[in-house]
Design a protein around this motif. Sequence first.
Motif, PDB file in Angstrom:
ATOM      1  N   LEU A   1      45.340  38.671  34.438  1.00  0.00           N
ATOM      2  CA  LEU A   1      45.549  39.603  33.327  1.00  0.00           C
ATOM      3  C   LEU A   1      46.621  39.063  32.377  1.00  0.00           C
ATOM      4  CD1 LEU A   1      44.780  42.244  31.955  1.00  0.00           C
ATOM      5  CD2 LEU A   1      46.446  43.411  33.442  1.00  0.00           C
TER       6      LEU A   1
ATOM      7  N   MET B   1      49.673  51.418  36.645  1.00  0.00           N
ATOM      8  CA  MET B   1      48.420  50.655  36.688  1.00  0.00           C
ATOM      9  C   MET B   1      47.929  50.603  38.124  1.00  0.00           C
ATOM     10  SD  MET B   1      49.187  47.254  34.343  1.00  0.00           S
ATOM     11  CE  MET B   1      47.636  46.463  34.739  1.00  0.00           C
TER      12      MET B   1
ATOM     13  N   CYS C   1      45.793  45.025  40.502  1.00  0.00           N
ATOM     14  CA  CYS C   1      44.818  44.094  39.936  1.00  0.00           C
ATOM     15  C   CYS C   1      45.417  42.695  39.989  1.00  0.00           C
ATOM     16  CB  CYS C   1      44.453  44.486  38.503  1.00  0.00           C
ATOM     17  SG  CYS C   1      45.834  44.386  37.334  1.00  0.00           S
TER      18      CYS C   1
ATOM     19  N   THR D   1      47.267  40.329  38.454  1.00  0.00           N
ATOM     20  CA  THR D   1      48.152  40.272  37.288  1.00  0.00           C
ATOM     21  C   THR D   1      48.316  38.856  36.750  1.00  0.00           C
ATOM     22  OG1 THR D   1      50.098  40.184  38.736  1.00  0.00           O
ATOM     23  CG2 THR D   1      49.418  42.368  37.924  1.00  0.00           C
TER      24      THR D   1
ATOM     25  N   LYS E   1      42.766  49.398  33.200  1.00  0.00           N
ATOM     26  CA  LYS E   1      43.365  49.068  34.491  1.00  0.00           C
ATOM     27  C   LYS E   1      44.234  50.218  35.030  1.00  0.00           C
ATOM     28  CE  LYS E   1      42.103  44.664  34.224  1.00  0.00           C
ATOM     29  NZ  LYS E   1      41.070  44.135  35.088  1.00  0.00           N
TER      30      LYS E   1
END
Length: 188
Positions: free
Chosen positions: A149, A141, A144, A146, A187
């Motif tokens: 997410l 991935m 980002c 997390t 992602k």
Amino acid sequence: METTREKLIRATFDEVFSHGYQGASLADILAKAGVHKGSMYHFFANKKEMALAAIEETILKKNLEKYSYVETYTSGLLEAFYTQLKDTSVRDFKRGCPIANVVQEMSNIDEEFNTLMKSIYGAFRANIKAIFDKAIEVGEMKPCDTTKLALFTTSTIEGAILAAKASGNAQDYSDVIEELIAHIEGKR
């Protein structure tokens, strides 16, 4: 061979999962466990203490079994996660999610249940975050947030289980999970 305590934990969890804590019958728990009340008091002071132990031990164990692979994978992490998410055989769409059920029933009326359920739900989110963190670490991935997410993912899983419970149709769960996976795939 199952110990007396393990029998009580299993029977209590099943009763609370099926009928809620307030609807759980101590007599039915003891009958399912094949245990007399005196034996229960050897391990637990009351129904509430037994229920809290059963919820904590059972849910944490189930989550560990579902997500413990994260530490051992060096590739294929997301595919393993997707496989686990898609596996409807590990879900009970008739009774729903034990985490959500107890949160909805007890969190606003009992502080011990509230504290326990926050802890369990937090551990669930942390498990999912660990999967995403590891996926980033091994290059599956892009970096980002997390934390967000994981919140989105756990909320979506809970909602998918509730949708299937409400409709009586496991396909509703599968459809939501398909959309969740598409989101996560964005992602990569």
